[in-house]
Design a protein around this motif. Structure first.
Motif, PDB file in Angstrom:
ATOM      1  N   LYS A 191      -1.724  -3.166   1.330  1.00  0.00           N
ATOM      2  CA  LYS A 191      -1.662  -4.558   1.811  1.00  0.00           C
ATOM      3  C   LYS A 191      -3.073  -5.125   1.945  1.00  0.00           C
ATOM      4  N   ARG A 192      -3.999  -4.299   2.445  1.00  0.00           N
ATOM      5  CA  ARG A 192      -5.380  -4.752   2.616  1.00  0.00           C
ATOM      6  C   ARG A 192      -6.019  -5.065   1.256  1.00  0.00           C
ATOM      7  N   THR A 215       5.369  -4.974   8.314  1.00  0.00           N
ATOM      8  CA  THR A 215       3.948  -5.325   8.347  1.00  0.00           C
ATOM      9  C   THR A 215       3.811  -6.690   9.018  1.00  0.00           C
ATOM     10  N   TYR A 250      -0.827   2.685  11.834  1.00  0.00           N
ATOM     11  CA  TYR A 250       0.462   2.828  11.169  1.00  0.00           C
ATOM     12  C   TYR A 250       1.235   3.950  11.862  1.00  0.00           C
ATOM     13  N   SER A 272       3.164  -9.335   7.760  1.00  0.00           N
ATOM     14  CA  SER A 272       3.651 -10.404   6.887  1.00  0.00           C
ATOM     15  C   SER A 272       5.134 -10.299   6.548  1.00  0.00           C
ATOM     16  N   ILE A 321       4.226  -2.205  -3.636  1.00  0.00           N
ATOM     17  CA  ILE A 321       4.143  -1.065  -2.715  1.00  0.00           C
ATOM     18  C   ILE A 321       5.430  -0.244  -2.760  1.00  0.00           C
ATOM     19  N   ALA A 330       0.989   1.988   2.392  1.00  0.00           N
ATOM     20  CA  ALA A 330       1.355   0.578   2.510  1.00  0.00           C
ATOM     21  C   ALA A 330       0.269  -0.214   3.233  1.00  0.00           C
ATOM     22  N   VAL A 351       1.451  -1.407  11.175  1.00  0.00           N
ATOM     23  CA  VAL A 351       2.358  -1.162  10.050  1.00  0.00           C
ATOM     24  C   VAL A 351       3.278  -0.031  10.489  1.00  0.00           C
ATOM     25  N   THR A 363       1.497  -6.534  -3.499  1.00  0.00           N
ATOM     26  CA  THR A 363       2.708  -7.159  -2.969  1.00  0.00           C
ATOM     27  C   THR A 363       3.639  -6.099  -2.396  1.00  0.00           C
ATOM     28  N   ASP A 364       4.619  -6.557  -1.615  1.00  0.00           N
ATOM     29  CA  ASP A 364       5.623  -5.635  -1.076  1.00  0.00           C
ATOM     30  C   ASP A 364       6.363  -4.936  -2.211  1.00  0.00           C
TER      31      ASP A 364
END
Length: 454
Positions: free
Chosen positions: A294-295, A266, A240, A268, A303, A290, A248, A299-300
């Motif tokens: 995500k892992r 990300t 990240y 996605s 987050i 984040a 990320v 959801t976005d």
């Protein structure tokens, strides 16, 4: 506490039991080392410290309702229940390792030279959008603090975020063997604790001792803008950062009236976040949170919501608007990496930019050189650098014409009114022992005096 019976404590510690055998199958309700925090049916652990000896309070802890005591000797005349061990802290570590194994939940270990607490708080804020989360409280991140943190686990917890701080080789192995992280977050490898670890390579080696105690293939999240971290040989590595090659990453980073805004990208997709705190390091904390979230399937929207819920801690990148003065209260701690990042963020603030800089500790033989380098950066990024402490002269000389040196905090406080002007943006940054929270309070008083003078 789940399966933490007196008998299991005894077996985990390898100690000797004294007292009423009828309590052996009872679970303790809590573990404390502070006799003022004894609660019914807790275990009181007596530690011999520099200021006091916990063994002096064993009898009073029992009178206050402690089920059992843990210590290195039975006090004369004590007739209650007690487990004796060779070393209380070691016994607590063994107990915590046993207790940790009673929980099959995600445990995220967080370490690095700087930004551990901020990343921990941010990750807690984000994961709490979906899970019941245990987090490290305060600075309980060392070989005693991590066990005490883990004793806070209860059956309702669905995840734990554990800060792990070290300054000597071997300490991380102790912490990781106790906590057994299922995932790891590394913030940055910088020039902190060089007095004991020698170099950045030494810091990396000490911090990454954690990996030996994690399952093969366990997820590891690292700052991809750190050249030492992004090349870690891990089977499941997520980077990240701000770099375009980070898994990320943040884009469109900008300061806002209340903190920082950016887009998080990300694999996605992309979403926008508002971080209610100041500084580039806050972006890294948000990115780390984040990536982990995500892992774990958040959801976005969860987050982004968790990031916006983050509450800045006193002394850690807290933005204080005082009418005619903007204060960046970042005085809890300082090292070359965190101070450099803070100065870079300050340089984007509007108005005259003032850095109030104090000593950075535990840098060993590199101290003068690193303080001078910080002063040079302050000279490039700021209008004024007020430098305080044993290395104030080094910083001020590095800052050049915009630098001023003060021998101690009292001298700095006395001189502040003649240097600070309305509409300044003032960064307050130093190692904790410098007591720079006094500087923050003095700045507030100066701003208030302007209003009274009108």
């Amino acid at each position: 506490m789940k399966n933490l019976t007196v008998e299991n404590i005894l077996n985990a510690c390898g100690g000797s039991f004294h007292g009423d055998a009828g309590i052996l199958r009872r679970e303790v309700a809590a573990v404390t080392t502070d006799s003022r925090r004894v609660t019914p049916d807790c275990l009181f652990a007596a530690i011999s410290g520099e200021r006091t000896d916990g063994h002096l309070y064993i009898a009073s802890a029992a009178a206050s309702g402690a089920l059992c005591a843990l210590g290195e000797r039975v006090p004369q005349g004590f007739g209650g229940s007690m487990i004796t061990v060779a070393d209380t802290v070691t016994a607590l570590q063994r107990m915590a390792a046993f207790y940790r194994r009673q929980f099959d939940i995600p445990v995220i270990g967080i370490t690095g030279s700087v930004g551990k607490t901020t990343a921990k708080e941010m990750l807690y804020s984000v994961l709490s959008r979906r899970y019941s989360v245990l987090k490290t409280q305060g600075n309980f991140n060392n070989t005693l603090g991590v066990p005490l943190t883990l004793f806070g686990l209860r059956e309702e917890h669905e995840a734990a975020v554990i800060e792990m701080g070290i300054n000597h080789f071997g300490e991380m192995s102790v912490l990781a063997e106790i906590a057994r992280p299922t995932a790891a977050v590394f913030t940055v490898i910088g020039d902190a604790h060089l007095e004991f670890l020698g170099s950045r390579q030494g810091v990396l080696r000490a911090k990454t001792e954690m990996l030996k105690f994690m399952d093969e293939g366990a997820p590891v999240f690292v700052n991809g803008d750190d050249p030492l971290l992004r090349s870690l040989p891990c089977a499941s590595l997520t980077t990240y950062g701000l770099g375009a090659d980070c898994g990320v990453r943040a884009e469109n980073v900008a300061s806002s009236e209340n903190g920082t805004v950016c887009d998080i990208v990300t694999p996605s997709g992309r979403f926008s976040v508002s971080i209610p705190a100041y500084g580039d390091h806050m972006v890294y904390a948000a990115l780390a949170a984040a990536a982990v979230a995500k892992r774990l399937g958040l959801t976005d929207e969860e987050i982004a919501g968790g990031i916006s819920d983050y509450v800045p801690m006193s002394g850690r990148a807290r933005l204080i608007k005082c009418g005619k003065l903007t204060i960046i209260d970042d005085c809890y701690n300082s090292n070359p990496s965190s101070a450099s990042m803070a100065l870079a963020s300050l340089s984007r603030m509007s108005g005259r930019r003032v850095a109030v800089l104090g000593d950075m500790l535990e840098l060993g033989a590199h101290s003068a050189e690193l303080h001078r380098s910080l002063g040079e950066l302050a000279g490039q990024k700021c209008s004024l650098a007020l430098c305080c402490g044993d290395f104030a002269q080094d910083m001020a000389e590095g800052a050049g014409e915009c630098g001023a040196a003060f021998a101690d905090t009292d001298a700095l406080l006395a001189a502040l009114p003649e240097f600070i002007r309305p509409h300044d943006a003032v960064l307050v940054k130093a190692s904790h022992s410098m007591g720079f929270e006094r500087v923050t309070e003095r700045l507030k008083e100066i701003e208030a005096s302007w209003n009274c003078a009108e």
